[in-house]
Design a protein around this motif. Structure first.
Motif, PDB file in Angstrom:
ATOM      1  N   VAL A 192       0.866  -1.181   0.000  1.00 47.18           N
ATOM      2  CA  VAL A 192       0.000   0.000   0.000  1.00 47.18           C
ATOM      3  C   VAL A 192       0.906   1.236   0.000  1.00 47.18           C
ATOM      4  N   ILE A 193       1.003   1.886  -1.136  1.00 44.92           N
ATOM      5  CA  ILE A 193       1.863   3.052  -1.261  1.00 44.92           C
ATOM      6  C   ILE A 193       1.190   4.285  -0.692  1.00 44.92           C
ATOM      7  N   GLN A 194      -0.110   4.417  -0.953  1.00 40.43           N
ATOM      8  CA  GLN A 194      -0.848   5.581  -0.490  1.00 40.43           C
ATOM      9  C   GLN A 194      -2.265   5.147  -0.121  1.00 40.43           C
ATOM     10  N   ALA A 195      -3.023   6.079   0.463  1.00 40.77           N
ATOM     11  CA  ALA A 195      -4.356   5.737   0.951  1.00 40.77           C
ATOM     12  C   ALA A 195      -5.268   5.250  -0.168  1.00 40.77           C
ATOM     13  N   GLY A 196      -5.167   5.855  -1.352  1.00 42.04           N
ATOM     14  CA  GLY A 196      -6.020   5.456  -2.464  1.00 42.04           C
ATOM     15  C   GLY A 196      -5.810   4.008  -2.875  1.00 42.04           C
ATOM     16  N   THR A 197      -4.582   3.495  -2.717  1.00 40.45           N
ATOM     17  CA  THR A 197      -4.315   2.096  -3.050  1.00 40.45           C
ATOM     18  C   THR A 197      -5.155   1.176  -2.187  1.00 40.45           C
ATOM     19  N   LEU A 198      -5.201   1.463  -0.877  1.00 41.73           N
ATOM     20  CA  LEU A 198      -5.998   0.638   0.033  1.00 41.73           C
ATOM     21  C   LEU A 198      -7.477   0.735  -0.297  1.00 41.73           C
ATOM     22  N   SER A 199      -7.957   1.940  -0.578  1.00 35.74           N
ATOM     23  CA  SER A 199      -9.380   2.135  -0.874  1.00 35.74           C
ATOM     24  C   SER A 199      -9.816   1.287  -2.063  1.00 35.74           C
ATOM     25  N   SER A 200      -9.010   1.268  -3.125  1.00 35.43           N
ATOM     26  CA  SER A 200      -9.390   0.498  -4.306  1.00 35.43           C
ATOM     27  C   SER A 200      -9.301  -0.999  -4.044  1.00 35.43           C
ATOM     28  N   LEU A 201      -8.290  -1.441  -3.289  1.00 29.46           N
ATOM     29  CA  LEU A 201      -8.154  -2.867  -2.982  1.00 29.46           C
ATOM     30  C   LEU A 201      -9.345  -3.373  -2.189  1.00 29.46           C
ATOM     31  N   ILE A 202      -9.757  -2.601  -1.189  1.00 25.41           N
ATOM     32  CA  ILE A 202     -10.869  -3.027  -0.339  1.00 25.41           C
ATOM     33  C   ILE A 202     -12.183  -2.971  -1.101  1.00 25.41           C
ATOM     34  N   SER A 203     -12.411  -1.906  -1.843  1.00 24.41           N
ATOM     35  CA  SER A 203     -13.682  -1.739  -2.538  1.00 24.41           C
ATOM     36  C   SER A 203     -13.904  -2.818  -3.589  1.00 24.41           C
ATOM     37  N   LEU A 204     -12.844  -3.277  -4.231  1.00 25.14           N
ATOM     38  CA  LEU A 204     -12.985  -4.270  -5.277  1.00 25.14           C
ATOM     39  C   LEU A 204     -13.017  -5.696  -4.735  1.00 25.14           C
ATOM     40  N   ALA A 205     -12.810  -5.866  -3.427  1.00 22.00           N
ATOM     41  CA  ALA A 205     -12.911  -7.180  -2.804  1.00 22.00           C
ATOM     42  C   ALA A 205     -14.369  -7.503  -2.493  1.00 22.00           C
ATOM     43  N   ALA A 206     -14.676  -8.775  -2.396  1.00 22.21           N
ATOM     44  CA  ALA A 206     -16.056  -9.196  -2.149  1.00 22.21           C
ATOM     45  C   ALA A 206     -16.408  -9.051  -0.676  1.00 22.21           C
ATOM     46  N   PRO A 207     -17.624  -8.583  -0.363  1.00 23.22           N
ATOM     47  CA  PRO A 207     -18.065  -8.552   1.038  1.00 23.22           C
ATOM     48  C   PRO A 207     -18.016  -9.956   1.636  1.00 23.22           C
ATOM     49  N   GLY A 208     -17.558 -10.040   2.874  1.00 28.14           N
ATOM     50  CA  GLY A 208     -17.434 -11.337   3.530  1.00 28.14           C
ATOM     51  C   GLY A 208     -16.081 -11.985   3.363  1.00 28.14           C
ATOM     52  N   SER A 209     -15.279 -11.492   2.414  1.00 27.73           N
ATOM     53  CA  SER A 209     -13.944 -12.061   2.220  1.00 27.73           C
ATOM     54  C   SER A 209     -13.000 -11.572   3.312  1.00 27.73           C
ATOM     55  N   THR A 210     -11.955 -12.325   3.536  1.00 27.42           N
ATOM     56  CA  THR A 210     -10.973 -11.992   4.571  1.00 27.42           C
ATOM     57  C   THR A 210      -9.764 -11.337   3.948  1.00 27.42           C
ATOM     58  N   VAL A 211      -9.351 -10.224   4.513  1.00 22.76           N
ATOM     59  CA  VAL A 211      -8.172  -9.518   4.026  1.00 22.76           C
ATOM     60  C   VAL A 211      -7.119  -9.507   5.136  1.00 22.76           C
ATOM     61  N   THR A 212      -5.889  -9.836   4.771  1.00 27.41           N
ATOM     62  CA  THR A 212      -4.777  -9.829   5.712  1.00 27.41           C
ATOM     63  C   THR A 212      -4.054  -8.490   5.608  1.00 27.41           C
ATOM     64  N   LEU A 213      -3.966  -7.787   6.721  1.00 23.13           N
ATOM     65  CA  LEU A 213      -3.378  -6.456   6.755  1.00 23.13           C
ATOM     66  C   LEU A 213      -2.070  -6.467   7.529  1.00 23.13           C
ATOM     67  N   LYS A 214      -1.039  -5.929   6.902  1.00 27.35           N
ATOM     68  CA  LYS A 214       0.216  -5.680   7.610  1.00 27.35           C
ATOM     69  C   LYS A 214       0.197  -4.227   8.064  1.00 27.35           C
ATOM     70  N   ILE A 215       0.269  -4.023   9.383  1.00 24.06           N
ATOM     71  CA  ILE A 215       0.161  -2.668   9.913  1.00 24.06           C
ATOM     72  C   ILE A 215       1.421  -2.306  10.695  1.00 24.06           C
ATOM     73  N   TRP A 216       1.588  -1.003  10.895  1.00 21.58           N
ATOM     74  CA  TRP A 216       2.691  -0.460  11.684  1.00 21.58           C
ATOM     75  C   TRP A 216       2.094   0.209  12.921  1.00 21.58           C
ATOM     76  N   ARG A 217       2.459  -0.343  14.097  1.00 13.01           N
ATOM     77  CA  ARG A 217       1.927   0.181  15.353  1.00 13.01           C
ATOM     78  C   ARG A 217       3.020   0.102  16.415  1.00 13.01           C
ATOM     79  N   ASP A 218       3.181   1.208  17.135  1.00 18.41           N
ATOM     80  CA  ASP A 218       4.172   1.254  18.225  1.00 18.41           C
ATOM     81  C   ASP A 218       5.567   0.856  17.733  1.00 18.41           C
ATOM     82  N   GLN A 219       5.949   1.417  16.580  1.00 19.42           N
ATOM     83  CA  GLN A 219       7.299   1.254  16.036  1.00 19.42           C
ATOM     84  C   GLN A 219       7.617  -0.164  15.565  1.00 19.42           C
ATOM     85  N   ARG A 220       6.587  -0.974  15.339  1.00 22.75           N
ATOM     86  CA  ARG A 220       6.856  -2.317  14.822  1.00 22.75           C
ATOM     87  C   ARG A 220       5.700  -2.796  13.948  1.00 22.75           C
ATOM     88  N   ALA A 221       6.006  -3.768  13.089  1.00 22.38           N
ATOM     89  CA  ALA A 221       5.001  -4.305  12.178  1.00 22.38           C
ATOM     90  C   ALA A 221       4.187  -5.401  12.854  1.00 22.38           C
TER      91      ALA A 221
END
Length: 538
Positions: free
Chosen positions: A392-421
């Protein structure tokens, strides 16, 4: 002058825009008033008139041609995945003549007609337009734009309109792709082939989220385009557009891919292809070809101060369009996933604040209550770096990925929180579901809360940065007419106490305001400084 941005009289501009255009093909030879209405709503002169008005106000606009929607479901089989075609060798010049000769017969004109109801509007606002333009449905596209106020005049509850766009045949049995905004509200849709034959078309379905519509005509053995893969495009690749700008059928223009993955205001679900191929009103819904003659996009929007082409055109990737088409053909409509967050881009300053190596990802600004994001454990302040392994380079990348996914599907998110992934998994909701609002003082407090603040608890990292020792709520937004805004409180302030009482939660805000005090003193921290702000409540 048609293209002048300095015209001060919209009525004069409206009249001037039609001089010399009486030879444009019209269904009849009506009066000047009727001619004006037809041309404005047909997407031929509309953008000139509307853009002239917008330009005089200094408003750049993303213009979609005419819009209408008449959805219905019809059985059909999804088209097979197109066979890969070798890309044009670097440095090669496309044979545009061959592309037009081969693909041109599959490009069609789309003419629509119908009526639109008048929308509710603020009767105190005034657009400064003459009465004959105030009821024109095209002007709804300017509603809500800064500096532009819109007032509808009197008139009948329903306004007739005519519109014109483009499309292209994707199967020999009459399946056609175009833009959803081309056929929005249409009662009658007519498709005109390159050999001058005309067919009444049925709208199988229309998806306003991606701006894709699917039509069918009763015909066999039709020429069809060859479908390509937009993911193989690179910036600098040659492209060719064919359509009917201003009603001029079978017009071909060429250019290059200027950028990929563009996220436009109000269209964050689509990673647009930006090109400099000349696209004008009437091109909407037409195909964008790559250098091999395969369709890689649907021309949808232009960015313009004049209403005409100014070097910025945007196309929906064909991969997105085919995904939506398959859903429409199967069920009559398209469905989109929803995570339930508001995100923003990460700039250099934010990247340094969060300890990121470089500015990338989608920063979570808020999480809706009861949403897939809240259930997955996402928090404001998290930075989403990947979704299902895609960076995910920018916010718009995430928006399009999520919107084009099917409702009910599972998405795996890599996040950055408290200085670690970290890794989270979220089961997406449906964009058709109404999201619950984010928790805020103005939404969840008693009616006695007249501060007009939207606040949330601080994340641990924000607490450390602000030095609040667990106290404080972050001001995310304000009611522009609320007491706090009038007193000078700003978004980004940290609310530490009210009347000397430390604030750690929304319940404490409720308790203090429950007694309906006439004035409160807010202790806030702003950019390292602490100050009291007196706020009159009565």
């Amino acid at each position: 002058m048609l293209w002048s941005l300095t015209m001060r009289d919209p009525a004069e501009m409206f009249a001037n825009s039609h001089r010399g255009r009486m030879r444009m093909p019209l269904p009849a030879r009506p009066s000047m008033k009727t001619v004006s209405t037809v041309l404005i709503t047909a997407g031929v002169t509309t953008a000139l008139v509307a853009a002239g008005s917008a330009g005089a106000l200094g408003l750049p606009a993303l213009f979609k041609g005419n819009a209408a929607a008449d959805t219905a479901s019809a059985p059909a089989t999804p088209s097979a995945t197109p066979a890969p075609v070798a890309p044009l060798p670097p440095g090669s010049v496309p044979d545009y003549r061959a592309i037009v000769r081969q693909a041109g017969p599959a490009v069609v004109g789309v003419t629509v007609a119908g009526t639109r109801g008048q929308e509710d509007s603020d009767s105190s606002a005034s657009s400064g337009l003459p009465p004959e333009l105030e009821n024109d449905p095209f002007f709804q596209f300017f509603r809500g734009m800064p500096g532009f106020q819109f007032r509808r005049g009197g008139g009948s509850p329903k306004t007739p309109f005519r519109g014109q766009g483009s499309g292209f045949i994707i199967s020999a049995d009459g399946l056609i792709l175009t833009n959803a905004h081309v056929v929005r509200d249409a009662k009658d849709v007519t498709v005109k082939l390159s050999d001058r034959r005309e067919f009444a078309a049925k709208v199988l379905g229309s998806d306003p989220v991606t701006d894709v519509a699917v039509l069918r005509i009763d015909a066999k053995g039709l020429p069809a385009v060859r479908l390509g893969d937009a993911s193989t495009l690179e910036v600098g690749d040659p492209v060719l557009a064919i359509g009917a700008p201003y009603g001029l059928e079978q017009t071909a223009t060429q250019g290059i891919v200027s950028a990929k993955g563009r996220s436009l205001p109000g269209d964050s679900a689509v990673p647009f292809i930006q090109t400099d191929a000349a696209v004008n009103p009437g091109n909407s819904g037409g195909p964008l070809f790559d250098g091999t003659g395969a369709v890689v996009g649907i021309n949808a929007q232009i960015y313009s101060r004049s209403g005409g082409f100014q070097g910025l055109s945007f196309a929906i990737p064909i991969n997105v369009a085919l995904q939506v088409k398959d859903q429409i053909v199967a069920t009559g409509h398209a469905r989109h996933g929803q995570l339930g967050v508001m995100v923003q881009d990460v700039n250099q300053a934010l990247a340094e604040s969060f300890g990121l190596a470089q500015p990338e990802g989608a920063l979570v600004a808020r999480v809706n209550k009861g949403s897939a994001a809240e259930k997955a454990g996402l928090q404001p302040g998290d930075v989403i770096l990947e979704a299902n392994g895609q960076r995910v380079i920018q916010a718009g990348t995430l928006s399009s990925l999520i919107s084009l996914a099917a409702p009910g599907s599972t998405v795996t998110l890599k996040i950055w929180r408290d200085q670690r992934a970290q890794t989270l998994r979220a089961q997406l909701g449906s964009a058709d579901d109404k999201p619950n609002p984010p928790t805020s003082a103005s939404d969840s407090a008693d009616e006695s809360n007249r501060l007009g603040l939207r606040v949330r608890p601080l994340t641990p990292q924000e607490q450390r940065q602000a030095g609040t020792d667990g106290n404080g709520l972050l001001v995310e937004g304000l009611d522009g007419s609320g007491a706090a805004a009038r007193a000078g409180v700003e978004p980004g302030d940290v609310l530490l106490s009210i009347n000397g009482k430390p604030i750690r939660s929304l319940d404490e805000v409720r308790k203090i305001l429950k007694d309906q005090p006439k004035q409160v003193a807010l202790l806030i921290r702003r950019q390292g400084d602490t100050l009291f702000v007196p706020v009159p409540l009565k």
